[in-house]
Design a protein around this motif. Structure first.
Motif, mmCIF file in Angstrom:
data_model
loop_
_atom_site.group_PDB
_atom_site.id
_atom_site.type_symbol
_atom_site.label_atom_id
_atom_site.label_comp_id
_atom_site.label_asym_id
_atom_site.label_seq_id
_atom_site.Cartn_x
_atom_site.Cartn_y
_atom_site.Cartn_z
ATOM 1 N N ASN A 188 0.845 -1.192 0.000
ATOM 2 C CA ASN A 188 0.000 0.000 0.000
ATOM 3 C C ASN A 188 0.879 1.241 0.000
ATOM 4 N N THR A 189 0.438 2.298 -0.672
ATOM 5 C CA THR A 189 1.008 3.612 -0.390
ATOM 6 C C THR A 189 0.088 4.249 0.638
ATOM 7 N N VAL A 190 0.690 4.933 1.605
ATOM 8 C CA VAL A 190 -0.080 5.523 2.690
ATOM 9 C C VAL A 190 0.347 6.973 2.849
ATOM 10 N N PHE A 226 3.203 16.670 5.366
ATOM 11 C CA PHE A 226 2.676 15.368 4.989
ATOM 12 C C PHE A 226 3.810 14.360 4.920
ATOM 13 N N MET A 227 3.477 13.079 5.025
ATOM 14 C CA MET A 227 4.451 11.999 4.864
ATOM 15 C C MET A 227 3.774 10.883 4.073
ATOM 16 N N ILE A 228 4.507 10.352 3.101
ATOM 17 C CA ILE A 228 4.015 9.214 2.321
ATOM 18 C C ILE A 228 5.023 8.089 2.448
ATOM 19 N N HIS A 229 4.520 6.882 2.707
ATOM 20 C CA HIS A 229 5.397 5.713 2.677
ATOM 21 C C HIS A 229 4.737 4.589 1.882
ATOM 22 N N LEU A 230 5.590 3.712 1.368
ATOM 23 C CA LEU A 230 5.149 2.468 0.746
ATOM 24 C C LEU A 230 5.279 1.408 1.823
ATOM 25 N N ALA A 231 4.195 0.717 2.129
ATOM 26 C CA ALA A 231 4.193 -0.338 3.139
ATOM 27 C C ALA A 231 4.125 -1.691 2.450
ATOM 28 N N LEU A 232 5.030 -2.588 2.846
ATOM 29 C CA LEU A 232 5.081 -3.946 2.307
ATOM 30 C C LEU A 232 4.987 -4.923 3.465
ATOM 31 N N TRP A 233 4.083 -5.885 3.363
ATOM 32 C CA TRP A 233 3.942 -6.908 4.393
ATOM 33 C C TRP A 233 3.281 -8.127 3.786
ATOM 34 N N GLU A 234 3.162 -9.195 4.586
ATOM 35 C CA GLU A 234 2.547 -10.425 4.105
ATOM 36 C C GLU A 234 1.370 -10.789 4.992
ATOM 37 N N ASP A 284 14.766 6.256 2.972
ATOM 38 C CA ASP A 284 15.050 5.343 4.079
ATOM 39 C C ASP A 284 14.105 4.149 4.023
ATOM 40 N N VAL A 285 14.648 2.981 4.348
ATOM 41 C CA VAL A 285 13.868 1.751 4.427
ATOM 42 C C VAL A 285 13.884 1.298 5.878
ATOM 43 N N VAL A 286 12.718 1.012 6.423
ATOM 44 C CA VAL A 286 12.575 0.613 7.816
ATOM 45 C C VAL A 286 11.950 -0.774 7.862
ATOM 46 N N TRP A 287 12.615 -1.709 8.542
ATOM 47 C CA TRP A 287 12.110 -3.080 8.712
ATOM 48 C C TRP A 287 11.670 -3.256 10.156
ATOM 49 N N THR A 288 10.468 -3.751 10.359
ATOM 50 C CA THR A 288 9.970 -4.093 11.685
ATOM 51 C C THR A 288 9.756 -5.605 11.707
ATOM 52 N N PRO A 289 10.432 -6.330 12.598
ATOM 53 C CA PRO A 289 10.330 -7.793 12.635
ATOM 54 C C PRO A 289 8.943 -8.289 13.031
ATOM 55 N N THR A 304 7.885 -3.857 6.041
ATOM 56 C CA THR A 304 8.921 -2.981 5.507
ATOM 57 C C THR A 304 8.259 -1.697 5.036
ATOM 58 N N LEU A 305 8.847 -0.559 5.408
ATOM 59 C CA LEU A 305 8.376 0.745 4.955
ATOM 60 C C LEU A 305 9.469 1.407 4.139
#
Length: 133
Positions: free
Chosen positions: A38-40, A101-109, A82-87, A58-59
């Motif tokens: 998603n883009t958020v 404003f802030m936009i991030h791409l969120a990747l998850w499963e 910047d890429v941020v990984w949250t375990p 991952t963001l």
């Protein structure tokens, strides 16, 4: 190959976010795929509630300045590129810094996200450490 029709932009629900947040679904894999993207877009000061993902997240920060914190850790400031990984299972939140404003791409499963309590103004207002050296 298939060109997919994108669903309309959705407003983030008040149960999951403080402030105004919108998201666009980029990809929602169908079984056996669990991939999600998603883009958020966060309005200034907007943020998620505390939450965790069963398989991590991952963001990629695309625009603006992000504030990100894992439970019990310092607040971190992240910038475009910047890429941020949250375990998996790590409770965290993320949102826009005040004033932009802030936009991030969120990747998850998968859909194994546990939503918790909202981030307090005191937690949001803590002094961040920067990802910049």
């Amino acid at each position: 190959m298939e060109v997919l029709k994108r669903p309309p932009t959705a407003k983030g629900p008040a149960e999951w976010f403080t402030g105004d947040v919108w998201f666009d679904v980029i990809h929602r894999g169908e079984e056996p795929s669990r991939a999600r993207a998603n883009t958020v877009k966060f309005a200034p000061g907007a943020r998620t509630a505390w939450h965790s993902h069963g398989l991590g997240q991952t963001l990629l920060i695309v625009e603006g300045v992000a504030l990100i914190q894992s439970r019990g850790a310092k607040l971190v400031e992240a910038h475009p590129g910047d890429v941020v990984w949250t375990p998996p299972g790590e409770e965290h939140w993320h949102g826009a810094a005040p004033g932009q404003f802030m936009i991030h791409l969120a990747l998850w499963e998968g859909d194994d996200t546990s939503w918790l309590e909202h981030v307090t103004d005191a937690e949001y207002g803590a002094a961040p450490s920067s990802t910049r050296a």
